[in-house]
Design a protein around this motif. Structure first.
Motif, mmCIF file in Angstrom:
data_model
loop_
_atom_site.group_PDB
_atom_site.id
_atom_site.type_symbol
_atom_site.label_atom_id
_atom_site.label_comp_id
_atom_site.label_asym_id
_atom_site.label_seq_id
_atom_site.Cartn_x
_atom_site.Cartn_y
_atom_site.Cartn_z
ATOM 1 N N ALA A 1 48.071 37.238 32.951
ATOM 2 C CA ALA A 1 49.171 37.124 33.884
ATOM 3 C C ALA A 1 48.681 37.575 35.262
ATOM 4 O O ALA A 1 49.102 36.897 36.310
ATOM 5 C CB ALA A 1 50.200 38.148 33.393
ATOM 6 N N ASP A 2 47.732 38.446 35.329
ATOM 7 C CA ASP A 2 47.282 38.634 36.655
ATOM 8 C C ASP A 2 46.361 37.558 37.310
ATOM 9 O O ASP A 2 45.353 37.009 36.821
ATOM 10 C CB ASP A 2 46.107 39.927 36.589
ATOM 11 N N SER A 3 46.678 36.955 38.206
ATOM 12 C CA SER A 3 46.310 35.681 39.013
ATOM 13 C C SER A 3 44.803 35.915 39.293
ATOM 14 O O SER A 3 44.090 35.038 39.407
ATOM 15 C CB SER A 3 47.185 35.196 40.024
ATOM 16 N N ASP A 4 44.602 37.018 40.023
ATOM 17 C CA ASP A 4 43.276 37.380 40.727
ATOM 18 C C ASP A 4 42.265 37.229 39.575
ATOM 19 O O ASP A 4 41.065 36.577 39.537
ATOM 20 C CB ASP A 4 43.155 38.672 41.316
ATOM 21 N N ILE A 5 42.451 38.146 38.317
ATOM 22 C CA ILE A 5 41.659 37.955 37.243
ATOM 23 C C ILE A 5 41.568 36.664 36.716
ATOM 24 O O ILE A 5 40.349 36.334 36.395
ATOM 25 C CB ILE A 5 42.078 38.954 36.033
ATOM 26 N N ARG A 6 42.832 35.910 36.317
ATOM 27 C CA ARG A 6 42.571 34.614 35.848
ATOM 28 C C ARG A 6 41.741 33.381 36.634
ATOM 29 O O ARG A 6 40.907 32.901 36.090
ATOM 30 C CB ARG A 6 44.098 34.052 35.816
ATOM 31 N N LEU A 7 41.958 33.796 38.122
ATOM 32 C CA LEU A 7 41.262 32.642 38.969
ATOM 33 C C LEU A 7 39.806 33.239 39.147
ATOM 34 O O LEU A 7 39.007 32.185 39.064
ATOM 35 C CB LEU A 7 41.723 32.721 40.396
ATOM 36 N N GLY A 8 39.550 34.437 38.877
ATOM 37 C CA GLY A 8 38.093 34.820 38.879
ATOM 38 C C GLY A 8 37.208 34.424 37.754
ATOM 39 O O GLY A 8 36.203 33.701 37.822
ATOM 40 N N ILE A 9 37.923 34.219 36.461
ATOM 41 C CA ILE A 9 37.329 33.847 35.459
ATOM 42 C C ILE A 9 37.304 32.398 35.303
ATOM 43 O O ILE A 9 36.105 31.738 34.970
ATOM 44 C CB ILE A 9 38.081 34.374 34.084
ATOM 45 N N GLU A 10 38.264 31.865 35.573
ATOM 46 C CA GLU A 10 38.293 30.103 35.849
ATOM 47 C C GLU A 10 37.305 29.751 36.829
ATOM 48 O O GLU A 10 36.713 28.674 36.546
ATOM 49 C CB GLU A 10 39.805 29.601 36.016
#
Length: 204
Positions: A74-83
């Motif tokens: 859900a956390d977009s910063d974490i998600r985008l960082g991993i992606e």
């Protein structure tokens, strides 16, 4: 259904018009190069250049945004960082930069383990904060807390060993280097973990 059929007909017609105009211009260009001054013939009653210009105006300047690879975060910063790390791994892989692909995939794997473990109340708390643990420690914690199965543990272990080859001493002792196989091993671990997390996320 009728809308889809009409759209397919329109799309096919657009492609045919574009190809017809391109062929006309290709033929005319060859003639112009040897001194012919006749204008390009019309395509469907319209100037070939104008026809292509109108068709090209229908194209988007940018690709439509891709679906998130990790929709369960859900956390977009974490998600985008991993992606971003996963994309970087594939970019290096396609460029045959095996070390970069292995390292980026390993970093994505570590971040995924870290995120998943932070969603749980751990049965056995480690002595150090999760953010300070190495990939091997995160894998062990994921196993003891039921985050991954034996197959994913094994693949993650291969990814860990592959990423460790960036250390000169380890590479010298083992005689191995990062290569296509290490990059694929790390990427396989990432996607195997993603599939497990998709199933487990409902329980977090």
């Amino acid at each position: 259904m009728r809308f889809r059929a009409n759209w397919l007909i329109y799309r096919q017609s657009t492609i045919l018009n574009f190809r017809a105009a391109a062929r006309v211009l290709a033929t005319s260009l060859a003639l112009w190069n040897v001194g012919d001054t006749r204008p390009a013939r019309d395509v469907g009653g319209k100037d070939a250049v104008e026809r292509i210009r109108r068709l090209m105006k229908q194209c988007h300047d940018e690709l439509s945004p891709s679906e998130p690879e990790l929709p369960f975060i859900a956390d977009s910063d974490i998600r985008l960082g991993i992606e971003d790390r996963i994309r970087a791994a594939w970019t290096d892989f396609n460029a045959q930069e095996w070390m970069g692909a292995t390292v980026f995939a390993g970093a994505a794997l570590e971040a995924l383990f870290l995120w998943s473990l932070k969603q749980l109340t751990l049965a056995d708390m480690p002595k150090r904060p999760l953010d300070q643990l190495h990939l091997a420690d995160l894998i062990n914690l994921a196993v003891s807390n039921g985050v991954i199965d034996a197959g994913t543990e094994q693949q993650a272990g291969l990814a860990k060993d592959a990423r460790n080859l960036i250390h000169p001493g380890r590479a010298l002792r083992s005689g191995e280097i990062c290569n296509k196989a290490t990059a694929l091993a790390a990427l396989a671990a990432v996607y195997r973990l993603i599939e497990q997390l998709k199933k487990l996320v409902v329980h977090f």
